[in-house]
Design a protein around this motif. Structure first.
Motif, PDB file in Angstrom:
ATOM      1  N   HIS A   1       1.000  -1.345  -0.046  1.00 52.34           N
ATOM      2  CA  HIS A   1       0.057  -0.027  -0.128  1.00 52.34           C
ATOM      3  C   HIS A   1       1.008   1.408   0.079  1.00 52.34           C
ATOM      4  CE1 HIS A   1      -2.492  -3.031   1.502  1.00 52.34           C
ATOM      5  NE2 HIS A   1      -3.707  -2.412   0.966  1.00 52.34           N
ATOM      6  N   VAL A   2       1.945   1.285   0.738  1.00 52.56           N
ATOM      7  CA  VAL A   2       2.915   2.453   0.790  1.00 52.56           C
ATOM      8  C   VAL A   2       3.385   2.479  -0.597  1.00 52.56           C
ATOM      9  CG1 VAL A   2       5.115   3.306   1.957  1.00 52.56           C
ATOM     10  CG2 VAL A   2       3.251   2.095   2.986  1.00 52.56           C
TER      11      VAL A   2
ATOM     12  N   LEU B   1       1.000   4.111  -2.952  1.00 49.93           N
ATOM     13  CA  LEU B   1       1.222   5.695  -2.463  1.00 49.93           C
ATOM     14  C   LEU B   1       2.543   6.377  -3.285  1.00 49.93           C
ATOM     15  CD1 LEU B   1       0.396   8.294  -0.962  1.00 49.93           C
ATOM     16  CD2 LEU B   1       1.337   7.449   0.875  1.00 49.93           C
TER      17      LEU B   1
ATOM     18  N   ILE C   1       1.739   6.722  -6.897  1.00 50.48           N
ATOM     19  CA  ILE C   1       0.704   8.145  -7.133  1.00 50.48           C
ATOM     20  C   ILE C   1       1.315   9.242  -7.093  1.00 50.48           C
ATOM     21  CG2 ILE C   1      -1.160   9.131  -6.246  1.00 50.48           C
ATOM     22  CD1 ILE C   1      -2.302   6.318  -5.423  1.00 50.48           C
TER      23      ILE C   1
END
Length: 288
Positions: free
Chosen positions: A204-205, A208, A211
């Motif tokens: 998930h990091v 991020l 993105i």
């Protein structure tokens, strides 16, 4: 080809470490059939090498922070440095690597000499190489188009970031040529699934960080669809997680063997549909 096989090795190992064997198998399949990867994975360009070193760096650093010895540390340094050297934009990997360090060492991570050594050994060659590349540009005017005004500005473009069309385009590529609509739906389901361990949050990091990479390099991502290639191995990890859990044994008392059999038949249909859609979206790339 050989480049795809080497990326698969590191991606499979990372998926297996995080989610298990079946998730790793499905992640490898999702990576192979992704339309964008099917096309650019066979092209003569640095991006396949960048993907290999990027995934390998995260995997090896995770192994080292989980108790690996000096050899693991040395190979992790080599993979991270090579990822940065192949493409400067891979510096976004610093975010998932920092998370892994924090997960292992907590708030005392900045007091760990090994982590400072890791930063120095990976960033020093990067700074030296790109400084050398800039000097070559001053002498020859041949440029990699990284940060000077020649070519076009791949980096920060506030006007582009203020445009809704930019985000629509990025979304259309993700649900189209990058993953296909079905693949993207499976990916989102993997993102939303329960996280079983704190270490699993590294993906998930990593998302991020990607993105942020799109926001920092907006013009490059708008002009060149292969700039979305870094999403493919990460997206395949989420897809493998979702498919692996769907394939796995149900929780005790919640289903009978027949329901598991039906679930696996449904999964087989989904996989066939994913392959068919990937072919549909990849075919125009080969025809162009």
């Amino acid at each position: 080809d050989a480049e795809i096989r080497t990326i698969l090795d590191s991606q499979y190992a990372l998926a297996r470490k995080l989610y298990g064997v079946w998730a790793a198998r499905f992640a490898a399949l999702a990576f192979v059939v992704a339309p964008l990867n099917a096309f650019y994975g066979r092209a003569f360009m640095p991006d396949p090498a960048m993907l290999f070193f990027s995934v390998g760096a995260v995997y090896l650093f995770a192994c080292w922070t989980a108790g690996g010895g000096p050899p693991t540390f040395a190979v992790a340094v080599a993979f991270a440095a090579l990822a940065f050297l192949v493409k400067l934009s891979t510096l976004y990997l610093g975010l998932p690597l920092l998370f892994l360090a924090y997960d292992r060492f907590g708030k005392g991570l900045f007091r760990r000499p090994a982590l400072w050594a890791f930063a120095a050994l990976t960033l020093a060659p990067t700074l030296l190489w790109y400084a050398h590349a800039y000097r070559l540009f001053q002498q020859t005017h041949l440029t990699y188009g990284i940060w000077n005004r020649y070519g076009y500005a791949k980096w920060g473009n506030l006007d582009l970031l203020a445009s809704g069309q930019f985000y629509v385009l990025m979304f259309q590529r993700l649900i189209g040529v990058t993953f296909t609509p079905l693949g993207f739906a499976v990916l989102v389901s993997g993102i939303l699934m329960k996280v079983r361990s704190q270490r699993e949050r590294v993906v998930h990091v990593w998302l991020l960080a990607l993105i942020l990479y799109v926001l920092i390099v907006p013009e490059g991502n708008r002009e060149l669809n292969y700039y979305q290639l870094p999403f493919v191995p990460l997206g395949a990890l989420f897809m493998g997680k979702a498919l692996g859990r769907f394939w796995g044994d149900p929780a005790p008392g919640r289903a009978v063997p027949g329901s598991l059999h039906a679930r696996r038949i449904a999964l087989a249909v989904v996989l066939i549909a994913m392959v068919g859609l990937s072919y549909t979206y990849a075919r125009p790339l080969f025809a162009a």
